[in-house]
Structure formats: structure tokens, C-alpha cells
Design a protein around this motif. Structure first.
Motif: not given
Length: 301
Positions: A110-120
Motif C-alpha cells: 500500500a502506497a498512499i502517495d500514489d494514484q494507484k495506491p495498492f497492489d497485490e
């Protein structure tokens, strides 16, 4: 007009580049992983794109549809505690893998500063387990022409073990017809169940047998056991039957002799014959006046 198209293309290209730069993108080198028991295995979670510093990284173990944390709040937890560690950027290294580690593992970033804040990414792990020493059953002796079965089984190996039989240290072919040495043998081998069946045993089938259980993790074998093959002893069988008949006749004759000697009474005591007591001094009283009428002492008025 051409200038306007070039401008639009540049803007679109710039937007796509920025979108990729501000999106979390993960990948793995392998989504289905095998490992041997007691060995180490690394599950890869590679971050290809991210803008946020210090993103939140988590690993979850999913078994029978139920998720549980194995890496949470920057530390290993759950049943991997003291047996795993996180390696840069987000790889999970499992030390001393056990059969209980077979499951699905999910890497989440999870990256709160990214436009796409989550990947798995979901990774399947299967831990191979070496077979234990199989239990073997070999008959000590069989007669020529009879049928018999040798058995071999073990239940600990994963994936399921396959079985191979050996005679006098030489591997038996699954189909005896493919070998000139075993061409005349009548056995049928099932490598899935460990069964070795002889439809009609021959003298040359005698020898030392053992079984080997094997899978991708390794193999184990049982101890050697001897199987002897004998010719059918017709004379011996006849003498045994004759001896049994003679013993039966001897018992019957013995019982009859005991009865004749009077040691055994076959009459029921309830059949005792009772005789009416006889009176020796019977007196009869007869007078001429009584005619033919006799009065006996046994007459009761």
C-alpha cells in the motif's frame, strides 16, 4: 492540424508516463513454487513502480480459504515466526520449510502517495515431503503354481509416493514382458498402490525382495525379505489326510471300548423299573357258602 495531433500525442504520452510513475505495480518471478521439506524457499514480491517512500508491506498466508498474517507491522508473525524474514524489496524468505507451510501466500503493498495506491500478488507454495520407510509384506514361502501378493505402503510422502520392487537387488520392470530376464514371470506390478501380484508362482520367482517408495523429494526403502518357492508335496498331503482319518477312527474305537467296559452308562436313571412286591405268605379264605367269590387279604373296604 498536424501540430494539434502531435500536441495531443505528447500530452497523452506524458499522462501515461505520470500515471505509471504514480502507481504501485508488483510482479513475481514464479506464481507456483515447490520446495523440499527442511529446505529454504524465497517467495518473490518485486516492486516495479512506486512513488511513496516507506510503503506498507504485508504478507498473508491463506489456507483452506482462511487468511492469517505472516508479516505485519514490520515483523514476522504467526506460524512463520522465527522461521522467516523479509528481504528487499518485499520478498519473503522461509527457512526450514515444513509440510504445514503448504498454502497460498499474498503479498500486499500500500502506497498512499500514489494514484494507484495498492497492489497485490498471490503465490502458491507446495512443500514436498520425502517418503518414510515403507511397510513391506512378503510371504515367507509359497507353492509352485499358487498365487500370492507382495505389498508396500507409506502415507507420509507428498506428493503421493510411487513404488518400485526389487528382486536380488535388481529393479523389476513394471511389465515383465519388456525384459528377457523376467519374460516368463507372471507378476503384475501396480506402481501407484505398491502391489506386486503373482498369478502363478514359478521356482525362479524365489529370492530376496524389497520395495522402494519415491517422489520428487526423495526415496526410502524397506528391508530385504526372502520368499521361498516349494514344489507341491502330494505325498505329504496324502499322508497328513490319512493320519487324520486314522486318528478319528482310533478315537471312535476307544469310545466304544469304554462303553463296553461299563465305565459309561448310557441308560437314563429315570427309566428304573419298579416291581410290585410279592407276598410269599398269602392266605386265601374260602368257604363253600361263598361260592366262587374269593376274599383276599389285599381287598380294602
Amino acid at each position: 492540424m498536424a501540430f494539434g495531433r502531435q500536441t495531443l500525442s505528447l500530452v497523452l504520452f506524458y499522462w501515461l508516463c505520470n500515471s505509471a510513475a504514480f502507481a504501485v505495480i508488483l510482479r513475481t518471478t514464479e506464481k507456483s513454487v515447490w520446495a523440499n521439506e527442511f529446505e529454504s524457499i524465497e517467495l518473490t514480491c518485486l516492486i516495479e513502480s512506486i512513488s511513496t517512500n516507506n510503503p506498507r508491506i504485508e504478507w498473508k498466508k491463506i489456507k483452506n480459504g482462511v487468511p492469517s498474517y505472516v508479516y505485519f507491522q514490520n515483523k514476522i508473525s504467526g506460524d512463520l515466526e522465527h522461521r522467516a524474514l523479509l528481504r528487499e524489496p518485499a520478498n519473503l524468505l522461509i527457512l526450514n520449510a515444513s509440510r504445514s507451510d503448504t498454502a497460498q501466500y499474498r503479498c500486499e503493498v500500500a502506497a498512499i502517495d500514489d494514484q494507484k495506491p495498492f497492489d497485490e500478488i498471490l503465490i502458491s507454495l507446495a512443500v514436498r515431503v520425502k517418503p518414510v520407510i515403507p511397510r513391506c509384506s512378503v510371504p515367507d514361502a509359497v507353492n509352485v503354481g499358487s498365487s500370492t501378493e507382495l505389498r508396500c505402503i507409506e502415507n507420509e510422502g507428498f506428493p503421493q509416493s510411487q513404488y518400485q520392487w526389487f528382486k536380488n537387488s535388481e529393479e523389476l520392470p513394471e511389465d515383465p514382458k519388456t525384459s528377457s530376464k523376467f519374460y516368463n514371470s507372471s507378476y503384475i506390478m501396480n506402481i501407484e498402490t505398491g502391489s506386486l501380484k503373482f498369478r502363478s508362482v514359478k521356482k525362479e520367482d524365489a529370492g530376496e525382495y524389497y520395495c522402494q517408495a519415491r517422489n520428487e523429494a526423495g526415496w526410502s526403502k524397506c528391508i530385504r525379505q526372502s520368499m521361498e518357492v516349494y514344489d507341491l508335496d502330494i505325498v505329504g498331503i496324502f499322508l497328513k489326510v490319512l493320519g487324520g482319518v486314522a486318528a478319528f477312527i482310533f478315537v471312535i474305537v476307544g469310545i466304544c471300548q469304554i462303553q463296553k467296559s461299563g465305565y459309561c452308562s448310557c441308560k437314563d436313571h429315570r427309566e428304573t423299573n419298579y416291581k410290585v412286591p410279592q407276598h410269599e405268605n398269602r392266605m386265601e379264605y374260602t368257604t363253600p357258602d361263598e361260592g366262587h367269590f374269593r376274599h383276599k387279604s389285599s381287598f380294602v373296604i
